[in-house]
Scaffold this motif. Sequence first.
Motif, PDB file in Angstrom:
ATOM      1  N   ILE A 106     -18.061 -59.532   8.799  1.00  0.00           N
ATOM      2  CA  ILE A 106     -19.149 -59.523   8.973  1.00  0.00           C
ATOM      3  C   ILE A 106     -20.027 -59.459   7.748  1.00  0.00           C
ATOM      4  O   ILE A 106     -21.281 -60.025   7.196  1.00  0.00           O
ATOM      5  N   PRO A 107     -19.931 -57.987   7.566  1.00  0.00           N
ATOM      6  CA  PRO A 107     -20.113 -57.399   6.088  1.00  0.00           C
ATOM      7  C   PRO A 107     -20.293 -58.508   4.949  1.00  0.00           C
ATOM      8  O   PRO A 107     -21.150 -58.759   4.310  1.00  0.00           O
ATOM      9  N   MET A 108     -19.642 -59.663   4.545  1.00  0.00           N
ATOM     10  CA  MET A 108     -19.112 -60.330   3.494  1.00  0.00           C
ATOM     11  C   MET A 108     -19.883 -61.640   3.980  1.00  0.00           C
ATOM     12  O   MET A 108     -20.437 -61.498   3.517  1.00  0.00           O
TER      13      MET A 108
ATOM     14  N   ALA B  96     -28.005 -57.776  -1.709  1.00  0.00           N
ATOM     15  CA  ALA B  96     -25.954 -58.781  -1.410  1.00  0.00           C
ATOM     16  C   ALA B  96     -25.864 -56.871  -1.826  1.00  0.00           C
ATOM     17  O   ALA B  96     -24.510 -57.151  -1.401  1.00  0.00           O
ATOM     18  N   GLU B  97     -26.005 -56.601  -2.585  1.00  0.00           N
ATOM     19  CA  GLU B  97     -25.277 -55.260  -3.163  1.00  0.00           C
ATOM     20  C   GLU B  97     -25.020 -54.317  -1.911  1.00  0.00           C
ATOM     21  O   GLU B  97     -24.151 -53.755  -1.592  1.00  0.00           O
ATOM     22  N   THR B  98     -25.862 -54.055  -0.751  1.00  0.00           N
ATOM     23  CA  THR B  98     -25.365 -53.228  -0.041  1.00  0.00           C
ATOM     24  C   THR B  98     -24.930 -53.529   1.282  1.00  0.00           C
ATOM     25  O   THR B  98     -23.598 -52.704   1.575  1.00  0.00           O
ATOM     26  N   PHE B  99     -25.184 -54.653   1.201  1.00  0.00           N
ATOM     27  CA  PHE B  99     -23.930 -55.167   2.418  1.00  0.00           C
ATOM     28  C   PHE B  99     -22.634 -54.816   1.298  1.00  0.00           C
ATOM     29  O   PHE B  99     -21.461 -54.814   2.262  1.00  0.00           O
ATOM     30  N   ASN B 100     -22.334 -55.694   0.149  1.00  0.00           N
ATOM     31  CA  ASN B 100     -21.192 -55.788  -0.349  1.00  0.00           C
ATOM     32  C   ASN B 100     -21.023 -54.472  -0.760  1.00  0.00           C
ATOM     33  O   ASN B 100     -19.434 -53.945  -0.577  1.00  0.00           O
TER      34      ASN B 100
ATOM     35  N   TYR C 104     -14.792 -61.072  -2.300  1.00  0.00           N
ATOM     36  CA  TYR C 104     -15.217 -59.898  -2.760  1.00  0.00           C
ATOM     37  C   TYR C 104     -15.393 -59.891  -4.177  1.00  0.00           C
ATOM     38  O   TYR C 104     -16.403 -59.308  -4.995  1.00  0.00           O
ATOM     39  N   HIS C 105     -14.115 -60.143  -4.982  1.00  0.00           N
ATOM     40  CA  HIS C 105     -14.576 -59.674  -6.625  1.00  0.00           C
ATOM     41  C   HIS C 105     -15.227 -60.561  -7.158  1.00  0.00           C
ATOM     42  O   HIS C 105     -15.806 -59.779  -7.636  1.00  0.00           O
ATOM     43  N   PHE C 106     -15.513 -61.901  -6.078  1.00  0.00           N
ATOM     44  CA  PHE C 106     -16.209 -63.161  -7.024  1.00  0.00           C
ATOM     45  C   PHE C 106     -17.752 -61.949  -6.608  1.00  0.00           C
ATOM     46  O   PHE C 106     -18.665 -62.045  -7.386  1.00  0.00           O
ATOM     47  N   GLN C 107     -18.262 -62.149  -5.067  1.00  0.00           N
ATOM     48  CA  GLN C 107     -19.650 -61.524  -4.574  1.00  0.00           C
ATOM     49  C   GLN C 107     -19.665 -60.190  -5.550  1.00  0.00           C
ATOM     50  O   GLN C 107     -20.953 -60.393  -6.282  1.00  0.00           O
ATOM     51  N   SER C 108     -19.277 -59.475  -6.068  1.00  0.00           N
ATOM     52  CA  SER C 108     -19.009 -58.165  -6.576  1.00  0.00           C
ATOM     53  C   SER C 108     -19.819 -58.707  -8.283  1.00  0.00           C
ATOM     54  O   SER C 108     -20.776 -57.593  -8.745  1.00  0.00           O
ATOM     55  N   ALA C 109     -18.337 -58.688  -8.690  1.00  0.00           N
ATOM     56  CA  ALA C 109     -19.395 -59.640  -9.821  1.00  0.00           C
ATOM     57  C   ALA C 109     -20.485 -60.682 -10.232  1.00  0.00           C
ATOM     58  O   ALA C 109     -21.364 -60.550 -11.108  1.00  0.00           O
TER      59      ALA C 109
ATOM     60  N   ARG D 145     -23.054 -48.260 -13.858  1.00  0.00           N
ATOM     61  CA  ARG D 145     -21.958 -48.526 -12.682  1.00  0.00           C
ATOM     62  C   ARG D 145     -21.650 -49.597 -11.918  1.00  0.00           C
ATOM     63  O   ARG D 145     -21.122 -50.712 -11.729  1.00  0.00           O
ATOM     64  N   ARG D 146     -23.148 -50.025 -12.601  1.00  0.00           N
ATOM     65  CA  ARG D 146     -23.034 -51.795 -12.220  1.00  0.00           C
ATOM     66  C   ARG D 146     -22.167 -52.444 -13.038  1.00  0.00           C
ATOM     67  O   ARG D 146     -21.170 -53.419 -13.126  1.00  0.00           O
ATOM     68  N   LYS D 147     -22.035 -52.028 -13.895  1.00  0.00           N
ATOM     69  CA  LYS D 147     -20.992 -52.239 -15.252  1.00  0.00           C
ATOM     70  C   LYS D 147     -19.977 -52.005 -15.187  1.00  0.00           C
ATOM     71  O   LYS D 147     -18.962 -52.904 -15.327  1.00  0.00           O
ATOM     72  N   ARG D 148     -19.237 -50.914 -15.168  1.00  0.00           N
ATOM     73  CA  ARG D 148     -17.885 -50.612 -14.167  1.00  0.00           C
ATOM     74  C   ARG D 148     -18.195 -51.796 -13.464  1.00  0.00           C
ATOM     75  O   ARG D 148     -16.277 -52.374 -13.135  1.00  0.00           O
ATOM     76  N   LYS D 149     -18.598 -51.548 -12.247  1.00  0.00           N
ATOM     77  CA  LYS D 149     -18.209 -52.912 -10.569  1.00  0.00           C
ATOM     78  C   LYS D 149     -17.951 -54.157 -11.350  1.00  0.00           C
ATOM     79  O   LYS D 149     -17.206 -54.854 -10.891  1.00  0.00           O
ATOM     80  N   LEU D 150     -18.603 -54.513 -12.099  1.00  0.00           N
ATOM     81  CA  LEU D 150     -18.431 -55.572 -12.900  1.00  0.00           C
ATOM     82  C   LEU D 150     -16.931 -56.108 -13.720  1.00  0.00           C
ATOM     83  O   LEU D 150     -16.214 -56.832 -13.017  1.00  0.00           O
ATOM     84  N   ASN D 151     -16.918 -54.835 -14.137  1.00  0.00           N
ATOM     85  CA  ASN D 151     -15.689 -55.010 -14.717  1.00  0.00           C
ATOM     86  C   ASN D 151     -14.349 -54.908 -14.324  1.00  0.00           C
ATOM     87  O   ASN D 151     -13.344 -55.566 -14.379  1.00  0.00           O
ATOM     88  N   ARG D 152     -14.476 -53.804 -12.710  1.00  0.00           N
ATOM     89  CA  ARG D 152     -13.270 -54.328 -12.480  1.00  0.00           C
ATOM     90  C   ARG D 152     -13.092 -54.818 -11.231  1.00  0.00           C
ATOM     91  O   ARG D 152     -12.172 -55.991 -10.981  1.00  0.00           O
ATOM     92  N   SER D 153     -14.705 -55.950 -10.822  1.00  0.00           N
ATOM     93  CA  SER D 153     -14.503 -56.685 -10.515  1.00  0.00           C
ATOM     94  C   SER D 153     -13.465 -58.263 -11.039  1.00  0.00           C
ATOM     95  O   SER D 153     -13.032 -58.786 -10.490  1.00  0.00           O
ATOM     96  N   PHE D 154     -13.866 -58.832 -12.527  1.00  0.00           N
ATOM     97  CA  PHE D 154     -14.007 -58.981 -12.984  1.00  0.00           C
ATOM     98  C   PHE D 154     -12.335 -59.125 -13.286  1.00  0.00           C
ATOM     99  O   PHE D 154     -11.385 -60.028 -13.498  1.00  0.00           O
ATOM    100  N   ARG D 155     -11.334 -57.575 -13.599  1.00  0.00           N
ATOM    101  CA  ARG D 155     -10.650 -57.826 -13.527  1.00  0.00           C
ATOM    102  C   ARG D 155      -9.718 -58.079 -12.500  1.00  0.00           C
ATOM    103  O   ARG D 155      -8.222 -59.112 -12.254  1.00  0.00           O
ATOM    104  N   GLU D 156      -9.608 -58.021 -11.529  1.00  0.00           N
ATOM    105  CA  GLU D 156      -8.953 -58.517  -9.939  1.00  0.00           C
ATOM    106  C   GLU D 156      -8.745 -59.946 -10.152  1.00  0.00           C
ATOM    107  O   GLU D 156      -7.773 -60.813 -10.371  1.00  0.00           O
ATOM    108  N   ILE D 157     -10.834 -60.665 -10.441  1.00  0.00           N
ATOM    109  CA  ILE D 157     -10.480 -62.367 -11.168  1.00  0.00           C
ATOM    110  C   ILE D 157      -9.079 -62.628 -11.471  1.00  0.00           C
ATOM    111  O   ILE D 157      -8.943 -63.450 -11.551  1.00  0.00           O
ATOM    112  N   GLN D 158      -9.496 -61.633 -13.001  1.00  0.00           N
ATOM    113  CA  GLN D 158      -7.953 -62.650 -13.591  1.00  0.00           C
ATOM    114  C   GLN D 158      -7.006 -62.211 -13.593  1.00  0.00           C
ATOM    115  O   GLN D 158      -5.775 -62.823 -13.913  1.00  0.00           O
TER     116      GLN D 158
END
Length: 173
Positions: free
Chosen positions: A58-60, A75-79, A98-103, A118-131
């Motif tokens: 539902i939040p997704m 979107a950031e709140t729901f994510n 989820y990781h694409f949304q986050s990035a 914080r947002r840069k870390r979130k971007l990097n973490r999600s990007f690593r998962e997508i990779q």
Amino acid sequence: KAYRVNLVDSFLAPVQQFVANLAGESENVFTLTGEFMNEREEMRSASLRRNRSLKLNIPMLKCWIALYMGNWELAETFNGELVGVDEAFRSTLAISAYHFQSAMIAVALLRKHGRDRRRKRKLNRSFREIQRMARNCPSNFYMLQTIVEAEQSALTGKMDDAVNRYKLAIDLA
């Protein structure tokens, strides 16, 4: 058999309501309540049944609505409500979403508000998962990786690289 019907209904109703909300058939586009379901009742039912997948679905869906409406902060709140996605969802597609949304949220808010660790870390973490997913299954996930790379290039002012990566993503789609 009844269990399967209930399970399908519990996952189908949020998606049906999501589509109805996008079509303008709800009082509040960001609340999944209307013809097909009542968000509050579905969340209560999911809690009682300990159905983490439905509680996260539902939040997704609400996050996707906020993204489509251009409301990056919401979107950031729901994510942010999607804690434990990797453990709860069995579908790699849902985890990649989820990781694409986050990035994409992180990139948009970094572009809008400037530097934010914080947002840069979130971007990097999600990007690593997508990779990681793209390495394991390029036909499904390399396009997502390419889109995030294009966004990162645009964020850093490398517009030619961004355009080339977007073209590659289009070719991969």
